[in-house]
Design an enzyme around this catalytic site. Structure first.
Site, PDB file in Angstrom:
ATOM      1  N   LYS A  43      23.795  46.345  67.811  1.00 28.19           N
ATOM      2  CA  LYS A  43      22.420  46.009  68.138  1.00 28.19           C
ATOM      3  C   LYS A  43      21.434  47.007  67.552  1.00 28.19           C
ATOM      4  CE  LYS A  43      23.851  44.381  72.719  1.00 28.19           C
ATOM      5  NZ  LYS A  43      23.791  44.756  74.159  1.00 28.19           N
ATOM      6  N   GLY A  44      21.932  48.215  67.286  1.00 28.37           N
ATOM      7  CA  GLY A  44      21.058  49.336  66.910  1.00 28.37           C
ATOM      8  C   GLY A  44      20.128  49.079  65.739  1.00 28.37           C
ATOM      9  N   ASP A  99      21.391  51.408  61.446  1.00 31.40           N
ATOM     10  CA  ASP A  99      20.446  52.263  62.185  1.00 31.40           C
ATOM     11  C   ASP A  99      20.655  53.734  61.836  1.00 31.40           C
ATOM     12  OD1 ASP A  99      22.951  52.291  63.457  1.00 31.40           O
ATOM     13  OD2 ASP A  99      22.143  52.105  65.482  1.00 31.40           O
ATOM     14  N   ASP A 102      26.345  58.417  61.224  1.00 33.00           N
ATOM     15  CA  ASP A 102      26.644  59.599  62.034  1.00 33.00           C
ATOM     16  C   ASP A 102      27.962  60.197  61.524  1.00 33.00           C
ATOM     17  OD1 ASP A 102      26.372  61.356  64.236  1.00 33.00           O
ATOM     18  OD2 ASP A 102      27.516  60.038  65.544  1.00 33.00           O
ATOM     19  N   LYS A 130      22.651  61.560  59.796  1.00 31.86           N
ATOM     20  CA  LYS A 130      22.952  62.877  60.395  1.00 31.86           C
ATOM     21  C   LYS A 130      24.064  63.499  59.571  1.00 31.86           C
ATOM     22  CE  LYS A 130      22.381  61.941  65.375  1.00 31.86           C
ATOM     23  NZ  LYS A 130      23.188  61.698  66.596  1.00 31.86           N
ATOM     24  N   PHE A 151      20.858  63.818  69.932  1.00 35.19           N
ATOM     25  CA  PHE A 151      21.082  62.435  70.340  1.00 35.19           C
ATOM     26  C   PHE A 151      19.728  61.742  70.437  1.00 35.19           C
ATOM     27  CE2 PHE A 151      22.065  58.652  72.648  1.00 35.19           C
ATOM     28  CZ  PHE A 151      23.207  58.250  71.981  1.00 35.19           C
ATOM     29  N   ASP A 158      19.987  53.244  71.237  1.00 32.01           N
ATOM     30  CA  ASP A 158      20.066  53.237  72.694  1.00 32.01           C
ATOM     31  C   ASP A 158      20.855  54.423  73.226  1.00 32.01           C
ATOM     32  OD1 ASP A 158      22.696  52.356  71.759  1.00 32.01           O
ATOM     33  OD2 ASP A 158      23.104  51.853  73.845  1.00 32.01           O
ATOM     34  N   ARG A 164      15.940  51.083  73.583  1.00 34.13           N
ATOM     35  CA  ARG A 164      15.895  50.484  72.244  1.00 34.13           C
ATOM     36  C   ARG A 164      14.488  50.037  71.854  1.00 34.13           C
ATOM     37  NH1 ARG A 164      21.236  49.554  70.515  1.00 34.13           N
ATOM     38  NH2 ARG A 164      22.684  48.865  72.118  1.00 34.13           N
TER      39      ARG A 164
END
Ligand code: IMP
Ligand code: MG
Length: 179
Positions: A43-44, A99, A102, A130, A151, A158, A164
């Site tokens: 969903k990000g 999104d 990481d 990141k 974070f 989220d 979000r």
């Protein structure tokens, strides 16, 4: 005003809008005259995806899939595809919209997924990167912002399915996820 669970705003709505415009122009140049399938990794990426595609003056199909990291809320595990695409990517130019990159595991999984299904090309556009958190070698073709090891929530990101819809990207207060 800033959400009370957030420590500080890292990237404002205005800064996001400017970078999204630039990313849209980059896509416009790259895909002029083509008909790629733009894939939103739910969903990000949902918020970024909708803004990015409207900033790109290209003919693109929009499709959606989901990958779950099966870790705890802030520590990702091994990615697994939980919702498949509506259309086929065989022979297609794919624009994957992410999104955040990481550990890099999701990107490795998805590049392999598209290659196995015969995509003609895969172009990854990531909102955030990141680099200090990478455990597997992988990177996007276009990144809007490089960020440190915080974070982050907002603009699609989220924590436990919250935040979000914040219009900015913020550092979540540590006591919120340490609870
Ligand atoms: P990966 O570790 O590169 O596979 O990224 C996995 C997913 O972790 C991303 O697509 C995000 O959904 C999530 N993630 C990583 N960092 C953050 C963060 O700072 N806030 C919210 N979600 C994050
Ligand atoms: Mg998430």
């Amino acid at each position: 005003m800033i959400h009370p669970d957030c420590e500080r705003i890292l990237i404002s709505a205005e800064e996001i809008a400017a970078k999204v415009r630039a990313a849209g122009e980059w896509l416009t140049e790259k895909f002029r005259g083509k008909f790629p399938v733009a894939v939103c990794n739910l969903k990000g990426s949902g918020v970024f995806f909708c803004d990015l595609l409207r900033a790109a003056q290209i003919d693109a199909e929009m499709d959606f899939m989901a990958v779950s990291s099966y870790g705890s809320d802030t520590v990702p595990g091994r990615p697994k595809i939980t919702r498949h695409l509506f259309s086929s990517v065989a022979g297609r130019d794919v624009i994957l919209v992410e999104d955040i990159v990481d550990t890099g595991r999701t990107l490795v999984t998805l590049r392999r997924f598209f290659a196995e299904r015969g995509a003609k090309s895969v172009t990854v556009v990531a909102l955030l990167d990141k680099p200090s958190r990478r455990v597997v070698e992988s990177c996007a073709d276009y990144t809007c912002f490089e960020v440190g090891d915080y974070f982050l929530v907002g603009y699609g990101l989220d924590y436990a399915e919250r935040y979000r819809n914040l219009p900015y990207i913020a550092v979540l207060k540590e006591n919120v996820y340490a609870k």
